[in-house]
Write a protein that holds these residues in place. Structure first.
Motif, PDB file in Angstrom:
ATOM      1  N   SER A  55      10.041   0.918  -6.571  1.00 40.87           N
ATOM      2  CA  SER A  55      10.630   1.751  -6.439  1.00 40.87           C
ATOM      3  C   SER A  55       9.755   3.448  -6.853  1.00 40.87           C
ATOM      4  O   SER A  55      10.015   4.980  -6.612  1.00 40.87           O
ATOM      5  N   GLU A  56       8.820   3.464  -8.196  1.00 38.76           N
ATOM      6  CA  GLU A  56       7.976   4.236  -8.312  1.00 38.76           C
ATOM      7  C   GLU A  56       7.108   4.585  -7.516  1.00 38.76           C
ATOM      8  O   GLU A  56       6.429   3.839  -6.776  1.00 38.76           O
ATOM      9  N   PRO A  57       6.543   5.607  -7.660  1.00 38.95           N
ATOM     10  CA  PRO A  57       5.269   6.602  -6.816  1.00 38.95           C
ATOM     11  C   PRO A  57       3.992   5.845  -7.731  1.00 38.95           C
ATOM     12  O   PRO A  57       3.759   5.127  -8.627  1.00 38.95           O
ATOM     13  N   LEU A  58       3.233   6.043  -7.002  1.00 41.26           N
ATOM     14  CA  LEU A  58       1.506   5.195  -7.276  1.00 41.26           C
ATOM     15  C   LEU A  58       1.284   6.100  -8.061  1.00 41.26           C
ATOM     16  O   LEU A  58       1.218   7.120  -8.308  1.00 41.26           O
ATOM     17  N   THR A  59       0.545   5.481  -9.216  1.00 34.14           N
ATOM     18  CA  THR A  59       0.055   6.876  -9.911  1.00 34.14           C
ATOM     19  C   THR A  59      -1.596   6.611  -9.687  1.00 34.14           C
ATOM     20  O   THR A  59      -2.272   6.153  -8.797  1.00 34.14           O
ATOM     21  N   ASP A  60      -1.991   7.499 -10.368  1.00 33.11           N
ATOM     22  CA  ASP A  60      -3.434   8.547  -9.687  1.00 33.11           C
ATOM     23  C   ASP A  60      -4.695   7.501  -9.549  1.00 33.11           C
ATOM     24  O   ASP A  60      -5.381   7.084  -8.662  1.00 33.11           O
ATOM     25  N   LYS A  61      -4.109   6.966 -11.531  1.00 35.77           N
ATOM     26  CA  LYS A  61      -5.546   5.178 -11.257  1.00 35.77           C
ATOM     27  C   LYS A  61      -5.377   4.246  -9.624  1.00 35.77           C
ATOM     28  O   LYS A  61      -6.262   4.356  -8.818  1.00 35.77           O
ATOM     29  N   GLN A  62      -4.052   3.911  -9.347  1.00 35.58           N
ATOM     30  CA  GLN A  62      -3.985   3.426  -8.287  1.00 35.58           C
ATOM     31  C   GLN A  62      -4.104   3.812  -6.677  1.00 35.58           C
ATOM     32  O   GLN A  62      -4.605   3.341  -6.230  1.00 35.58           O
ATOM     33  N   ASN A  63      -4.064   5.523  -7.132  1.00 43.07           N
ATOM     34  CA  ASN A  63      -4.004   5.593  -5.690  1.00 43.07           C
ATOM     35  C   ASN A  63      -6.179   6.019  -5.571  1.00 43.07           C
ATOM     36  O   ASN A  63      -6.621   5.431  -4.527  1.00 43.07           O
ATOM     37  N   GLU A  64      -6.415   5.606  -6.475  1.00 39.67           N
ATOM     38  CA  GLU A  64      -8.139   5.924  -6.348  1.00 39.67           C
ATOM     39  C   GLU A  64      -8.795   4.335  -6.178  1.00 39.67           C
ATOM     40  O   GLU A  64      -9.548   4.242  -5.327  1.00 39.67           O
TER      41      GLU A  64
END
Length: 128
Positions: free
Chosen positions: A67-76
């Motif tokens: 339900s939460e957006p991905l973190t910057d670290k996860q996107n990286e």
């Protein structure tokens, strides 16, 4: 005297032919081994990619359910995973062009990148 010289001279040529024949056989053995090792790497890569694709599908399902957006670290990390997949795929296409003198390093680099990719996927899967 002339006959003795011809016999002696033709004998030298025979020795060179045997040496050349031995070199050819050695080269054929080396080439056959290289081809076999390349085939084994391709088989291992196919199995590795199959497992990676399965984990990517699992990861996509987990991301959809989150339900939460991905973190910057996860996107990286996802970007790194995609880059590694592209690099590995390009390397795999180059296998047939790698010469024997570059093979050991290529094989070592490929296996390391494949392991790195699998670890990154496992790490991000553990986060979800």
């Amino acid at each position: 005297m002339l006959c003795a010289g011809i016999v002696a001279f033709s004998g030298c040529g025979s020795g060179q032919q045997n040496k050349s024949s031995e070199d050819t056989e050695q080269n054929e053995e080396i080439n056959a081994r290289l081809i076999e090792e390349k085939n084994e790497l391709q088989k291992m890569a196919k199995e590795g990619f199959s497992e990676i694709n399965r984990k990517i599908m699992e990861l996509n399902e987990k991301i959809k359910k989150q339900s939460e957006p991905l973190t910057d670290k996860q996107n990286e990390t996802l970007d790194e995973i995609q880059d590694l997949r592209v690099d590995l795929n390009n390397m795999l296409h180059e296998v047939k062009n790698i010469s024997g003198d570059k093979w050991e390093n290529f094989q070592k680099d490929f296996k390391k990148e494949l392991e790195d990719l699998q670890k990154k996927i496992d790490d991000i899967l553990d986060e979800f």
